[in-house]
Enzyme design. Structure first.
Site, PDB file in Angstrom:
ATOM      1  N   GLY A  78       0.820  -1.217   0.000  1.00 10.75           N
ATOM      2  CA  GLY A  78       0.000   0.000   0.000  1.00 10.75           C
ATOM      3  C   GLY A  78       0.850   1.261   0.000  1.00 10.75           C
ATOM      4  CE  LYS A 199       4.457  -0.083   2.564  1.00 11.53           C
ATOM      5  NZ  LYS A 199       3.530  -0.797   1.684  1.00 11.53           N
ATOM      6  CB  THR A 200       3.011  -0.070   6.615  1.00  9.63           C
ATOM      7  OG1 THR A 200       1.583  -0.138   6.688  1.00  9.63           O
ATOM      8  CG2 THR A 200       3.573  -0.416   7.972  1.00  9.63           C
ATOM      9  CG  ASP A 202      -1.703  -0.536   8.243  1.00  5.70           C
ATOM     10  OD1 ASP A 202      -2.235   0.477   7.750  1.00  5.70           O
ATOM     11  OD2 ASP A 202      -2.000  -1.695   7.896  1.00  5.70           O
TER      12      ASP A 202
HETATM   13  P1  FBP Z   1       0.558  -1.930   3.598  1.00  2.00           P
HETATM   14  O1  FBP Z   1       0.585  -2.792   4.819  1.00  2.00           O
HETATM   15  O2  FBP Z   1       0.938  -2.638   2.365  1.00  2.00           O
HETATM   16  O3  FBP Z   1       1.348  -0.672   3.810  1.00  2.00           O
HETATM   17  O4  FBP Z   1      -0.934  -1.445   3.353  1.00  2.00           O
HETATM   18  C1  FBP Z   1      -1.723  -1.027   4.401  1.00  2.00           C
HETATM   19  C2  FBP Z   1      -3.102  -0.598   3.994  1.00  2.00           C
HETATM   20  O5  FBP Z   1      -3.120   0.776   3.685  1.00  2.00           O
HETATM   21  C3  FBP Z   1      -4.073  -0.956   5.100  1.00  2.00           C
HETATM   22  O6  FBP Z   1      -4.154   0.072   6.042  1.00  2.00           O
HETATM   23  C4  FBP Z   1      -5.347  -1.242   4.362  1.00  2.00           C
HETATM   24  O7  FBP Z   1      -6.138  -2.157   5.046  1.00  2.00           O
HETATM   25  C5  FBP Z   1      -4.855  -1.832   3.070  1.00  2.00           C
HETATM   26  O8  FBP Z   1      -3.574  -1.310   2.852  1.00  2.00           O
HETATM   27  C6  FBP Z   1      -5.733  -1.524   1.890  1.00  2.00           C
HETATM   28  O9  FBP Z   1      -5.239  -2.203   0.788  1.00  2.00           O
HETATM   29  P2  FBP Z   1      -5.597  -1.869  -0.717  1.00  2.00           P
HETATM   30  O10 FBP Z   1      -4.760  -0.691  -1.103  1.00  2.00           O
HETATM   31  O11 FBP Z   1      -5.159  -3.086  -1.439  1.00  2.00           O
HETATM   32  O12 FBP Z   1      -7.042  -1.553  -0.794  1.00  2.00           O
END
Ligand code: FBP
Length: 551
Positions: A78, A199-200, A202
């Protein structure tokens, strides 16, 4: 291309670096490391990359210059604000070590490495992306690099482009895979180093050596601005309860930090719900109790924050989802039967197939949510938990509870709701000064790890509540963060996901204040991210970091 006035001005921003990276840099190895658990298993799986020392970069030394070294970079998963600055940091760092070095970006995430889709990131191309949000410079994707066949395909293109090092910018899973790749290339003597970057949005990739994952700071500031605006609206109109779901697949760091920044009336923390084994009914009673107390004070309004991952932390919902996943598994006889049943009879049919306990929970849900649980399924037939409108589920259940309380004379107010989901609007915001500096420093550090010949390391920048020039840059062996966990039925080495710690300072601070915030209207209005102005406004870190790092 026309760009906004903010983008034009922001393009001039020179991200701050730790003092140690500005001039000649000395590589200082620390003591050998161990994984956080399951040492013997992890050591066996990573014979080349286990036990390496923590690296710190300090001022001084000879001023390294290395032979030209082409580097590849991948954005994985993400979006998170600041990814473009990690790439800028890598670019500037490798050019400092040798101006002849080139940077290649693999397109659309890890799949770009496997499918040989790439581009050279030149100085001109990069210029327009400095200090901007988004991952559009090369795109991202969720392909997992797990199979040896993928590693070998990747190696073909790395060899062709004479790439000696690969930087994988991703979350816990992507960095776990980066380490597996580092080990695989080390075993093969492939001559390719692999470095990870945390990265994230979250915020769940953190530990002693990684104080925060990038993007968390900006994303929560965006959400907190919006929550503050809504709080002001609620306090002005005095007629709505706003139920706000906040992104964060699993951990509740975003919800907790947003609560610390805005002081809303209710914040649910998934980790606490799981620890106390709370039922949906108990959560609803808790919320309704606060709403009734506020109503008794004449305040028929408020704000409630609900973490995206909540339902999976409620034990009864978790079991229900597991049963539904089994029952309606793609291609199963039950699934075929389900599809043939008239829509109006489907919920009744499902309820009859579940265990008595799961069936009771299923039947207690509003029909819109029960339908969502049976219809919105991913390609494997699993319930798509992130699509469940938890804010509406709770809103409807709270309304039913308040109606009962009204009939019993326990609630005399009004209850009007508005629902929101804040997620994607925070993921590509222009990075805050903190993320702009942190990301640039992470990228720059990655290039120095490459320059010092390291592989299987994650770029680490610490002491982040101090001004940027006092930050400590270095590298942490990824194996140090690993333990063994069961994934898809098999024990695997993985980086331990950091959930909210219930004995940690941020949660304790929240608990000490939440009763007051619930009943009194103590809202904080953080306002939009500021890029210019007093440092205490522009360079502030998250409250989570301040509380965690407070000595
Ligand atoms: P990452 O762990 O890859 O950084 O993504 C986190 C996130 O933003 C979550 O908070 C969310 O649940 C998810 O991605 C949403 O995923 P998508 O972009 O596939 O809809």
């Amino acid at each position: 291309m026309t760009i906004s006035a903010l983008q034009q001005a922001r393009a001039q921003y020179q991200p701050k670096l730790p003092k140690s990276l500005k001039g000649a840099v000395k590589t200082v190895p620390g003591a050998a490391t161990e994984s956080i658990a399951d040492q013997a298993d992890i050591k066996k799986l990573f014979p080349n990359t286990y036990g390496m020392p923590i690296i710190t970069f300090e001022e001084g030394g000879e001023g390294v210059s290395i032979p030209a070294c082409n580097v590849g970079v991948i954005l994985s998963g993400g979006q998170a604000p600041g990814g473009h600055n990690v790439i800028s940091g890598i670019f500037d760092g490798i050019k400092k070590l040798n101006p002849e070095s080139k940077l290649y970006g693999f397109l659309g995430g890890p799949g770009g490495l496997v499918d040989h889709k790439y581009m050279e990131i030149t100085a001109d191309y990069l210029e327009g992306f400095r200090n901007t949000g988004g991952f559009d410079i090369i795109g991202s994707g969720r392909t997992k690099l797990e199979e040896e066949a993928q590693f070998d395909k990747g190696l073909e293109i790395l060899k062709k482009l004479d790439i000696k090092a690969l930087v994988i910018i991703g979350g816990d899973d992507s960095n776990t895979n980066a380490c597996v790749l580092a080990e695989y290339y080390a075993v093969k003597r492939a001559g390719v180093q692999v470095i990870g970057c945390p990265k994230t949005i979250d915020g769940d990739l953190k530990n002693e050596m990684i104080e925060t994952s990038f993007g968390f700071d900006t994303a929560v500031k965006v959400y907190s601005e919006l929550i503050g605006n809504i709080q002001r609206d609620a306090n002005s109109a005095k007629k709505y309860w706003h139920f706000i779901k906040l992104m964060g697949r699993s951990a509740s760091h975003i919800g907790l930090e947003a609560a610390l920044q805005t002081q809303p009336n209710i914040t649910l923390i998934s980790e606490e719900v799981a620890a106390k084994k709370q039922t949906l009914g108990e959560i609803v009673n808790y919320m309704a109790g606060i709403i009734a107390k506020r109503a008794a004070n004449g305040e028929n309004f408020g704000v409630a924050l609900i973490p995206e991952g909540l339902v999976e932390f409620v034990p009864e919902m978790k079991s229900l989802i597991e049963e539904l996943n089994d029952l309606l598994a793609e291609g199963s006889a039950a699934e075929q039967e389900f599809k043939m049943i008239q829509k109006s009879h489907r919920l009744e049919w499902v309820a009859g197939k579940l265990s008595p306990k799961a069936s009771a929970v299923f039947q207690s849900l509003p029909s819109s949510i029960a339908t969502q649980l049976t219809l919105d399924r991913d390609p494997h037939g699993n319930v798509q938990v992130s699509l469940i409108e938890t804010e509406k589920l709770l809103g409807e259940m709270v309304k039913t509870k308040l109606d009962e309380m009204k009939a019993a004379g326990e609630f005399k107010g009004k209850f009007g709701t508005q629902y929101h989901f804040f997620g994607y609007e925070g993921r590509c915001a222009a990075p805050s000064n903190f993320d702009a500096d942190y990301c640039y420093s992470l990228g720059y550090t990655a290039s120095f790890l490459i320059g010092s010949g390291k592989t299987g390391y994650m770029s680490s920048v610490r002491n982040t509540i101090a001004p940027a020039d006092q930050w400590i840059a270095g590298g942490v062996p990824v194996t140090m963060m690993m333990n063994m966990e069961k994934r898809h039925g098999h024990m695997k080495p993985v980086i331990q996901k950091a959930l909210v710690e219930l004995d940690g300072a941020p949660f304790k601070y929240f608990v000490a204040n939440r009763e007051k915030w619930a009943v009194e209207t103590s809202y904080l209005y953080p306002g939009p991210i500021q890029y210019w102005g007093p440092s205490e406004v522009c360079d502030r870190t998250t409250v989570t970091l301040q509380l965690e790092q407070a000595k």
